[in-house]
Design a protein around this motif. Structure first.
Motif, PDB file in Angstrom:
ATOM      1  N   GLN A  14      33.996  39.643  41.263  1.00 48.84           N
ATOM      2  CA  GLN A  14      33.611  40.383  40.056  1.00 48.84           C
ATOM      3  C   GLN A  14      32.901  41.685  40.411  1.00 48.84           C
ATOM      4  N   TYR A 181      39.255  32.232  35.636  1.00 51.38           N
ATOM      5  CA  TYR A 181      38.531  33.503  35.783  1.00 51.38           C
ATOM      6  C   TYR A 181      39.279  34.645  35.078  1.00 51.38           C
ATOM      7  N   LYS A 185      37.975  36.692  31.810  1.00 51.59           N
ATOM      8  CA  LYS A 185      37.804  38.132  32.012  1.00 51.59           C
ATOM      9  C   LYS A 185      38.603  38.930  30.984  1.00 51.59           C
ATOM     10  N   ILE A 192      33.905  41.346  32.257  1.00 49.22           N
ATOM     11  CA  ILE A 192      32.913  40.574  33.008  1.00 49.22           C
ATOM     12  C   ILE A 192      33.056  39.103  32.636  1.00 49.22           C
TER      13      ILE A 192
END
Length: 231
Positions: A14, A181, A185, A192
């Motif tokens: 990230q 993820y 996102k 984030i």
């Protein structure tokens, strides 16, 4: 890979992606800066062209007046020659009147020509000034353009380097976790997917999380999701 290790890898990923987004955002603005600098150069060129056009127009007027002046002098000479051939007082008086009128018109034309010469001198000074300003400022703008181009190249290289690093880190993330993820996102405005929890408050949306979820979170044995922002 433990849940702590998974989280650490995701945090690293990230952070890299965040740096990529920031660098890309800066890069996206740079073409507008390039365009603004080119517009400044064009404005300088236009000022010189305008000054040159204005000078050319006054010179054209002067040439026309000069030609008209010569024609009027020829008419005066002809009228004077004609004066020698008149036979009556009436014709003589009429010829004198014609000559006086031509002289008056020629005098006015000479005044206009003098005004034209003054304007030509002013426009020549303006053209010289505009040309000098264009030369100096264009050199400065060219330097700024070159610096900006170099900065763009540097940022592109940085983005490529960060992307390579992010790709390498992404390879360390299990496929199922990577899917989660990417999904989270994609749902967030700034992309984030992970957020810290401090004092039972999600730092992603600044909302309290349920007490039971906070207890489970502290066990650090599986991924948890904020019920408000889904981070």
């Amino acid at each position: 890979m433990s849940i702590i290790q998974q989280i650490e890898v995701l945090i690293e990923l990230q952070e890299l992606e965040t740096q990529i987004r920031k660098a890309s955002s800066v890069l996206e603005e740079m073409p507008h800066k390039l365009e603004a600098l080119e517009e400044e150069k064009q404005a300088l060129r236009q000022a010189v062209e305008n000054a040159s056009d204005a000078l050319g127009e006054w010179k054209r007027r002067y040439r026309e007046q000069e030609s008209e002046s010569q024609m009027m002098l020829n008419r005066i000479d002809k009228s004077r020659a004609k004066l020698q051939q008149v036979k009556t007082n009436k014709e003589y008086t009429s010829s004198l009147k014609e000559i006086d009128e031509l002289k008056h018109q020629h005098s006015m034309l000479e005044d206009a020509m003098l005004e034209c010469l003054d304007r030509i001198e002013e426009e020549e000074k303006q053209l010289q000034k505009s040309s000098k300003e264009m030369e100096l400022q264009t050199a400065e703008l060219d330097d700024a353009l070159e610096t900006l181009q170099q900065e763009m190249d540097r940022i592109r290289e940085r983005i490529q380097s960060l992307s390579d690093q992010a790709g390498a880190v992404s390879e360390r993330v299990p496929d199922d976790l990577k899917q989660v993820y990417q999904r989270v996102k994609s749902q967030q405005p700034r992309g984030i997917a992970l957020a810290r929890v401090t004092g039972a408050v999600c730092q992603g949306c600044n909302m309290n999380i349920p007490p039971q979820l906070y207890i489970e979170l502290q066990r650090r044995d599986r991924l948890q999701f904020c019920p408000n922002c889904q981070r």
